[in-house]
Design a protein around this motif. Sequence first.
Motif, short mmCIF file in Angstrom:
data_model
loop_
_atom_site.label_atom_id
_atom_site.label_comp_id
_atom_site.label_asym_id
_atom_site.label_seq_id
_atom_site.Cartn_x
_atom_site.Cartn_y
_atom_site.Cartn_z
N SER A 1 0.84 -1.22 0.07
CA SER A 1 -0.17 0.22 0.00
C SER A 1 0.85 1.19 -0.07
N LEU A 2 2.09 1.14 0.44
CA LEU A 2 3.09 2.30 0.32
C LEU A 2 4.15 1.76 -0.19
N GLY A 3 4.01 1.19 -1.25
CA GLY A 3 5.13 0.51 -2.05
C GLY A 3 6.15 1.42 -2.62
N ASN A 4 5.88 2.77 -2.78
CA ASN A 4 6.58 3.64 -3.45
C ASN A 4 7.72 4.15 -2.27
N LEU A 5 7.43 3.84 -1.01
CA LEU A 5 8.58 4.16 0.07
C LEU A 5 9.66 2.86 0.15
N ALA A 6 10.70 3.59 0.53
CA ALA A 6 11.74 2.56 0.88
C ALA A 6 11.26 2.00 2.48
N PHE A 7 11.99 0.87 2.58
CA PHE A 7 11.69 0.04 3.97
C PHE A 7 11.52 1.12 5.10
N ASP A 8 12.77 1.89 5.38
CA ASP A 8 12.81 2.67 6.58
C ASP A 8 11.71 3.94 6.48
N ALA B 1 7.22 -7.06 -4.37
CA ALA B 1 7.83 -7.25 -2.98
C ALA B 1 8.93 -6.24 -2.67
N PRO B 2 8.02 -5.14 -2.47
CA PRO B 2 9.10 -3.56 -2.08
C PRO B 2 9.81 -3.71 -0.87
N HIS B 3 9.58 -4.46 0.15
CA HIS B 3 10.09 -4.22 1.33
C HIS B 3 10.71 -5.58 1.95
N ILE B 4 10.77 -6.46 1.13
CA ILE B 4 11.39 -7.71 1.61
C ILE B 4 12.29 -8.48 0.52
N ASP B 5 13.40 -8.86 0.78
CA ASP B 5 14.25 -9.87 -0.05
C ASP B 5 13.83 -11.07 0.33
N LEU B 6 13.34 -12.07 -0.21
CA LEU B 6 12.93 -13.16 0.08
C LEU B 6 14.32 -14.35 0.12
N GLN B 7 14.89 -14.25 -0.77
CA GLN B 7 16.05 -15.14 -0.90
C GLN B 7 17.05 -14.52 0.17
N ALA B 8 17.34 -13.47 0.22
CA ALA B 8 18.34 -12.92 1.17
C ALA B 8 17.65 -13.27 2.61
N MET B 9 16.73 -13.06 2.87
CA MET B 9 16.10 -13.37 4.28
C MET B 9 15.98 -15.08 4.59
N LEU B 10 15.99 -15.74 3.50
CA LEU B 10 16.00 -17.19 3.81
C LEU B 10 17.35 -17.60 4.04
N ALA B 11 18.37 -16.83 3.36
CA ALA B 11 19.73 -17.38 3.59
C ALA B 11 20.48 -16.94 4.76
N SER B 12 19.84 -15.88 5.45
CA SER B 12 20.60 -15.14 6.54
C SER B 12 19.84 -14.88 7.87
N ALA B 13 20.17 -15.74 8.93
CA ALA B 13 19.58 -15.34 10.25
C ALA B 13 19.78 -14.07 10.90
N ALA B 14 20.88 -13.73 10.28
CA ALA B 14 21.34 -12.14 10.94
C ALA B 14 20.36 -11.11 9.85
N GLU C 1 -5.56 0.44 -3.03
CA GLU C 1 -5.65 0.44 -4.44
C GLU C 1 -6.53 1.37 -5.22
N ASP C 2 -6.63 2.48 -4.49
CA ASP C 2 -7.57 3.64 -5.11
C ASP C 2 -6.64 4.32 -5.90
N MET C 3 -7.01 4.43 -7.16
CA MET C 3 -6.14 5.10 -8.21
C MET C 3 -6.56 6.73 -8.13
N MET C 4 -7.59 7.25 -7.22
CA MET C 4 -7.93 8.65 -7.21
C MET C 4 -7.18 9.18 -6.00
N LEU C 5 -6.45 8.76 -4.99
CA LEU C 5 -6.06 9.17 -4.08
C LEU C 5 -4.82 8.75 -3.96
N THR C 6 -3.80 9.58 -3.32
CA THR C 6 -2.20 9.16 -3.20
C THR C 6 -2.44 8.17 -2.20
N PRO C 7 -1.22 7.26 -2.17
CA PRO C 7 -1.26 6.12 -1.21
C PRO C 7 -1.34 6.74 0.42
#
Length: 312
Positions: free
Chosen positions: A9-16, A40-53, A287-293
């Motif tokens: 819903s806020l996919g235009n924003l970086a994670f932080d 998947a704008p806020h999660i790297d699936l493969q990186a998260m699977l690979a690293s407990a850290a 997902e409203d096209m008429m208002l900003t997120p």
Amino acid sequence: MKIGMITDSLGNLAFDEMLRASAELGLETLEFACGNWSSAPHIDLQAMLASAAKRKEFVAKIRDHGLTIAALNCSGNPLHPGPQGAVHHGVTQDTIRLASLMEIDRVVMMSGLPGGPGDANPNWIITDWPPECLEIQRYQWEERIIPYWRDLVAFSNNLGIHKLCLELHGHQAVYNVQTLFKLRDAVGETVGANYDPSHPLWMGADPIAAIRKLGSAIYYVHAKDTRIEPIPAGIDGTLDARPPNLYAERAWNYITLGYGHGETWWRQFCTALKQVGYDDVLSIEHEDMMLTPMEGMRKSVALLRNVAINLS
């Protein structure tokens, strides 16, 4: 009930930035899409699977903003008869693996949809005629859908995940209450509903009645509204394939909470959920096209907060 959102819903924003905005909005919990139909704008699936850290750092940042993780999402079509199906199946399995590693108890997804015999693309059959329609449906359910889901439920249960929350969505095998129970009866109670009223609304269902029928099969809820546009719908009905950017011409549109159905309706919706035992997350999907997120999220959170206050 907890107010959250799917972070697309806020996919235009970086994670932080998304985390700061979520805290500013007063959200309590977040749902993260891991791929397939989401970028998947806020999660790297493969990186998260690979690293407990990386997983530990991810959770710590969320917690530092006073937030929790409600669910992971992998909505896609693992039953697609073409190469896309195998790709989506892989992301689906990896999302379930990640949920297990992170001790997240539910994964939100869709049922998928196969084609008919020999089809290169999915085939959504929503009528019993012409005669071949029933045979295509038989093939889809008996030879593709039920066998796939039996295997996926076993895979999920072996990893300790016992809630696969299916969104009742058009162009999917499971698109209404009847088809959800058809699958659930065949493969067991690991399958439940992610009940998003916006889709049943354009298909002509009454979400309040559907909630009463689903009862304890509701495992998760998306808060999204639909507005039926009276003049286009009166002319053409609500089966509408025009793209969402043509919102002035469409028979229905996804809309910010309160702009399709008012606060009284949403209070009835939440009351029905509580009456069947669901007192959990309302995950806003903008997902409203008429208002900003951000504007859409602010208005949606304000409506749900007012509804929740009046229910408590």
